[in-house]
Each structure stands twice: as structure tokens, then as C-alpha cells.
Design a protein around this motif. Structure first.
Motif, PDB file in Angstrom:
ATOM      1  N   HIS A  64       0.847  -1.198   0.000  1.00  0.00           N
ATOM      2  CA  HIS A  64       0.000   0.000   0.000  1.00  0.00           C
ATOM      3  C   HIS A  64       0.878   1.242   0.000  1.00  0.00           C
ATOM      4  N   ASP A  94       0.958   4.903   2.057  1.00  0.00           N
ATOM      5  CA  ASP A  94       0.347   5.525   3.232  1.00  0.00           C
ATOM      6  C   ASP A  94      -0.569   6.687   2.838  1.00  0.00           C
ATOM      7  N   HIS A  97       4.871  -0.015   0.036  1.00  0.00           N
ATOM      8  CA  HIS A  97       5.574  -0.856   1.007  1.00  0.00           C
ATOM      9  C   HIS A  97       4.620  -1.898   1.587  1.00  0.00           C
TER      10      HIS A  97
HETATM   11 FE   FE2 Z   1       2.166   1.839   5.706  1.00  0.00          FE
END
Ligand code: FE2
Length: 287
Positions: A156, A158, A247
Motif C-alpha cells: 500500500h 500511506d 511498502h
Molecule cells: Fe504503511
């Protein structure tokens, strides 16, 4: 260029090589950022919160055992923006001592220990060095990833969850402190270097009245396995993640837990469509 750079509190500045690496790759590691005492304080405080959670059975039943589970979970999740809440591993019974996988999302404003740590002068130095002139501290979480039960976190960005204003800036900055060594065995972070500059259709978790919804194409996070680089770090190291960098982390199949403390800052403001909103009496405050 190297992802790992020694942090020195005495310098009160981030090495230029670290800033350049971050700009190019979307992440960087500042090693030995925390002292042993700071790590011990944060871990002890988290242990207290988890213990308290287990001693309050009403809270657990309210979250997980009603027919309206989705709605209740949404309320619990949405209101966590202004609370300190425990979230559980999917596959663990709620009374298991390893059930809690995360504490969030207002530790930095409601807990004195986490608040003091989050607002150390050094965290401001880092934000400014990485391009945030007016950093607003909007979210924090303590991640446990317990031994043998810690679940996978899928790839994903952030910025899907922390949506900065003005639109399109996609620039939240994530701080991720290892409070125990993070290894290939216990579920360290993996990042795709340079992915913060790829793609345009950013997925967003948005609030629609009292619900959340993720909009956008999830293919933007699908990179080949070979493009992910493991971030093996020691307790006390700080990983910095650009909001756009892809990540993930794997399950923890080892006998060692992998505790970490993470927080997010944005430049100036959170978008009104972001799930993360605060009541007037508890506004977001500068870093
Ligand atoms: Fe994250």
C-alpha cells in the motif's frame, strides 16, 4: 547510494546524502535514532495500554460480537482518530494475550509518553529536512506484530490513508521507529524504491458520513516481488517513508515479536474527505 545513514542528535541536521536518497527512492533509514531508554519507555507504555484493554471486557464485546459488526468496527475505527484504541489480529481470539496487533491513532496527543517522544525537536528537524515546512502531526500507531501470529500487511501507499490537502500533494511523511530488531524472519518492512513517483490514480480511503470506503484502482500497488527491497533494521532505527512509496510487510512466523512506533505528518492540513478527522475540541496540532 546507501539507504542507511547514521543519525546524530548533535548535528541537529539530516545528512544531505540521506535527504538525496529519500528524494530519489521515497524512503531512507536513520540509524540509532532512539536511545535504549526511549525504546524501553515506549514499550512499557504500550504494554500498559494492552493490559488495560484486556482488563476491560466490555470494550471487546462491543467491538467484535454484534451482528452489526461492520458498522461498529467503522465507528470504532473512525473515532480512533481522536482516541487510543486497540485493534486485533484477524485470526486471534480477542482474549488471547497476543490478540492486539495495533494501538491507534491519537497516542501522540493523548498519551504523555508518546506525545513527548513524537514531538522531540529531532522529529521536526527531520520533517523540515524532507521538505515539510509546517508539519502537522495527524496520526500515530504502535504496531506489535506478535511472534507467530502477527499478520501480513499488504502492499500500500500511506497516502491512501492519510490524505493531505491541497489535493494532489500526496505528501504525507511516515516515521517508523523499530522498537525491536526487524528482520526477514519477524516481518520487516519491504519497499519499492522510487515508487513514490510512479502512477497517478492514488487509492484513497475516504469517509462517507459514518462509513469508510476505499476508492481507486488497487493495481497501482502491484509490483513484481523482485522490486521489493527488505528493510532490515535494528531497534532504535528510524525508517522514513514518503506517502507515495509502496511498502508492505509479511507475516511474523518467528518467535520474536516486531514492535514499532509509527506516526504521520502532513504539510498544513488533512483533506476533508480523509477518514482521519478530529472533533473541534481535539484539533490536529503542529509537530
Ligand atoms: Fe504503511
Amino acid at each position: 547510494m546507501d539507504a542507511y545513514h547514521k543519525w546524530s542528535h548533535h548535528d541537529q541536521s539530516v545528512p544531505q546524502a540521506a535527504v538525496s536518497f529519500f528524494q530519489r527512492n521515497g524512503y531512507v533509514v536513520l540509524t540509532s535514532f532512539c536511545t535504549h531508554e526511549q525504546i524501553a519507555d515506549l514499550r512499557a507504555e504500550a504494554a500498559k495500554i494492552v493490559q488495560q484493554f484486556h482488563q476491560t471486557p466490555d470494550t471487546q464485546t462491543a467491538i467484535f460480537t454484534t451482528k452489526q459488526q461492520d458498522r461498529i468496527v467503522d465507528d470504532y475505527f473512525l473515532s480512533s482518530a481522536a482516541n487510543v484504541r486497540c485493534f486485533l489480529e484477524e485470526k486471534q481470539p480477542s482474549d488471547s494475550p497476543k490478540a492486539v496487533n495495533k494501538i491507534g491513532h491519537a497516542l501522540h496527543d493523548l498519551n504523555a509518553t508518546f506525545g513527548a517522544f513524537s514531538r522531540l525537536p529531532s522529529t521536526r528537524v527531520v520533517a523540515r529536512a524532507l521538505g515539510l515546512q509546517h508539519p502537522l502531526l495527524v496520526q500515530s500507531m504502535y504496531i506489535l506484530k506478535n511472534a507467530r501470529v502477527g499478520g501480513e500487511v499488504r502492499a500500500h501507499r500511506d497516502a491512501t490513508f492519510v490524505i493531505a490537502d491541497p489535493p494532489g500533494t500526496r505528501h504525507c511523511l511516515g516515521y517508523w521507529w523499530a522498537l525491536q530488531d526487524a528482520t526477514l524472519q519477524n516481518g520487516c518492512l519491504y519497499v519499492v524504491p522510487g515508487s513514490h513517483v510512479d502512477g497517478v490514480a492514488l487509492r484513497e480511503m475516504v469517509r462517507e458520513r459514518d462509513q469508510t470506503r476505499v476508492v481507486g484502482d488497487d493495481s497501482e500497488c502491484m509490483y513484481d516481488e523482485a522490486q521489493f527491497v527488505p528493510l532490515v533494521v535494528a531497534a532504535g532505527d528510524l525508517v522514513l517513508l514518503h506517502g507515495g512509496v509502496v511498502h508492505k510487510s509479511g507475516e511474523n512466523l518467528s518467535d520474536q515479536s516486531r514492535h514499532a512506533y509509527s506516526m504521520h505528518v502532513v504539510e498544513t492540513a488533512v483533506a476533508s474527505r480523509c477518514w482521519l478527522q478530529r472533533p473541534a475540541e481535539l484539533p490536529f496540532l503542529p509537530l
